[in-house]
Enzyme design. Structure first.
Site, PDB file in Angstrom:
ATOM      1  N   GLU A 203      29.046  81.785   3.601  1.00  0.00           N
ATOM      2  CA  GLU A 203      27.712  81.973   3.024  1.00  0.00           C
ATOM      3  C   GLU A 203      27.505  83.444   2.667  1.00  0.00           C
ATOM      4  O   GLU A 203      27.776  84.335   3.475  1.00  0.00           O
ATOM      5  CB  GLU A 203      26.650  81.489   4.021  1.00  0.00           C
ATOM      6  CG  GLU A 203      25.224  81.911   3.744  1.00  0.00           C
ATOM      7  CD  GLU A 203      24.680  81.466   2.395  1.00  0.00           C
ATOM      8  OE1 GLU A 203      24.794  80.278   2.066  1.00  0.00           O
ATOM      9  OE2 GLU A 203      24.151  82.333   1.643  1.00  0.00           O
ATOM     10  N   HIS A 440       1.701  58.148  23.824  1.00  0.00           N
ATOM     11  CA  HIS A 440       2.626  58.688  24.814  1.00  0.00           C
ATOM     12  C   HIS A 440       3.508  57.568  25.351  1.00  0.00           C
ATOM     13  O   HIS A 440       2.995  56.479  25.613  1.00  0.00           O
ATOM     14  CB  HIS A 440       1.834  59.302  25.971  1.00  0.00           C
ATOM     15  CG  HIS A 440       2.711  59.784  27.085  1.00  0.00           C
ATOM     16  ND1 HIS A 440       3.449  60.948  26.999  1.00  0.00           N
ATOM     17  CD2 HIS A 440       2.989  59.256  28.307  1.00  0.00           C
ATOM     18  CE1 HIS A 440       4.130  61.110  28.119  1.00  0.00           C
ATOM     19  NE2 HIS A 440       3.864  60.088  28.937  1.00  0.00           N
TER      20      HIS A 440
END
Ligand code: NAI
Length: 461
Positions: A203, A440
């Site tokens: 990169e 939850h």
């Protein structure tokens, strides 16, 4: 050559074009679409988002079967790889989805022409190919997408190719060099690393995932390294060429890298080849993109452009939005795309997703903001899944508390980001997100906790 006439002509049946065609038909227009490929759906469906996701999923199953089941108390025998079967599954998914668009075209009475469109004048197009015809249309939308960007010095060929080839290597490479650490390089690099290749990512920048939040990107790099990918950052590729059955990648100021395959993933460029835009009176900008105004009008009367060909984020869903807004604008005279709330996802493991502005962007713009982060390792559902790497970061305006950006690395980040995008679309504050009751135990609780953290009151921190 026969001449036919339609209300709306769309050039290109990718995510921008096919969606625009359907919306146009819904709004009562007589719609035609020219596409040169057999399969509808464009790069995204044929050789992009969809096949890559299929390979990512299969390769993840392979790694999980090999290494990830023991902690669950599941003993697996010898795990093997059937690469042709994996590819066949991918191809089947592509056929299903592209065939689905054929069905949608028929259902909406959209006339499809097979061939390559070329302007002879604004509103007048010649199709060359299986359906040779001249089409006149009151409105024309150019949705021709993008093609992989080329890099000077790279000799493309059998072993040096783009994402298209990397979706169908006939065998697992021994050593794959990926040029470019953007979404394409990291996703396809991950696929082949999981299947057993040595993968080196080269990169130019000193970081991976340009445009994503810097902190989140550095967590991603650490986790990818743990999965076996090697990174050469701040390294400019000067060229690559075949060398018998192998290839050589030249890197500025360093020893050349020898490997057996190269994936060039250095961005994409607008695709206008063959359209003869000057015949319509359209001139592209310095990067080859078609300039448009806020209603996607080009400089030619009645001719519009959307998606990758006009630049901006080169994302399928951005093209979708533009297609719909463009057609609604033609019919109703109004509509707009909210470019501040376009999510983006990179499907590595764990996924990276983001919407809105990054901390770097807020700092550069001098916007005072507060940040709250919450880790997946403190979430019950993530623990049960055995996927505890990563975090959610919520950025909110220091004064108004309005959410300015959300950045996630973690399990199902690509799905979780939808809640953040919806919240931002409704101009929610961090307080709004924090006070929304979340089921939850679920992964989205991490988003709620990060919003609470931005307010200085996370419960489980
Ligand atoms: P990209 O622009 O995201 O990344 C390309 C990388 O190549 C950059 O980091 C750049 O610095 C590097 N580079 C350029 N020249 C180089 C050189 N000579 N040597 C070394 N590195 C060099 O492009 P990418 O990954 O090819 O993706 C193209 C487009 O497709 C992007 O807009 C991306 O967002 C989109 N896309 C999105 C996906 C998703 O949302 N999951 C998946 C795939 C693509």
């Amino acid at each position: 050559m026969e001449t036919v006439s339609h209300d709306l002509l769309i050039i290109g049946a990718g995510p921008g074009g096919y969606v625009a065609a359907i919306r146009g038909a819904q709004l009562g227009l007589d719609v035609a679409c020219v596409e040169r490929e057999d399969l509808l759906g464009g790069t995204c469906l044929r050789v992009g988002c969809i096949p890559s996701k299929a390979l990512l999923e299969s390769s993840e199953h392979y790694v999980t079967a090999k290494e990830g089941m023991k902690e669950h108390g599941v003993i697996v025998g010898d795990v093997g790889l059937d690469l042709p079967a994996l590819m066949k599954r991918k191809d089947k998914i592509v056929r299903l989805l592209t065939g689905g668009i054929d069905g949608l075209f028929k259902k909406n009475k959209i006339k499809r022409y097979r061939g390559t469109a070329r302007f002879v004048a604004p509103g007048r197009v010649v199709v060359e190919g299986a359906d040779a015809v001249e089409i006149t249309a009151r409105h024309t939308i150019i949705a021709t997408g993008s093609v992989p960007a080329a890099l000077p010095g790279i000799v493309m060929g059998d072993r040096i190719g783009t994402s298209t080839e990397a979706l169908a290597y006939p065998e697992v490479p021994k050593h794959l060099v990926v040029i470019g650490a953007g979404a394409i390089g990291l996703e396809l690099g991950s696929v082949w690393a999981r299947l057993g290749a040595k993968v080196t990512v080269v990169e130019y920048l000193d970081r991976i995932l340009p445009g994503m939040d810097t902190g989140i990107a550095s967590i991603a790099q650490r986790l990818l390294k743990r999965q076996g990918l090697t990174f050469r950052l701040s390294a400019k590729v000067l060229g690559a060429h075949p060398d018998g059955d192998a290839c050589v990648v030249e890197v500025e100021g360093a020893e050349p890298i020898h490997c057996d395959r190269v994936l060039v993933a250095v961005g994409r460029a607008a695709n206008t080849a063959g359209l003869d835009l000057p015949a319509a009176g359209i001139t592209t900008d310095a990067k080859g993109r078609i300039p448009v105004d806020e209603a996607f009008r080009t400089s030619a009367a009645g001719v519009y452009a959307i998606g990758d060909v006009i630049g901006g984020a080169m994302l399928a869903h951005k093209a979708h939005e533009e297609g719909i807004v463009c057609v609604e604008g033609i019919v109703t005279g109004h509509g707009h795309v909210n470019y501040g709330v376009i999510p983006s996802v990179c499907y590595i493991d764990p996924e990276v997703a983001s919407v809105g502005r990054t901390e770097d962007e807020l700092k550069a713009a001098g916007v005072a903001y507060k940040a709250g982060s919450f880790p997946f390792k403190a979430n019950g559902r993530a623990l049960a899944l055995g996927q505890t790497d990563g975090e959610v970061k919520v950025l909110a305006d220091a004064t108004t508390d309005r959410i300015l950006g959300v950045h996630i690395i973690g399990p199902r980040a690509g799905d979780l980001i939808a809640e953040a995008a919806a919240a931002m679309e409704f101009a929610a504050s961090a307080e709004d997100l924090a006070r929304t009751c979340h089921a939850h135990p679920t992964l989205p609780e991490v988003l709620k906790e990060a919003a609470l953290a931005a307010l200085g009151r996370a419960i489980h921190a």
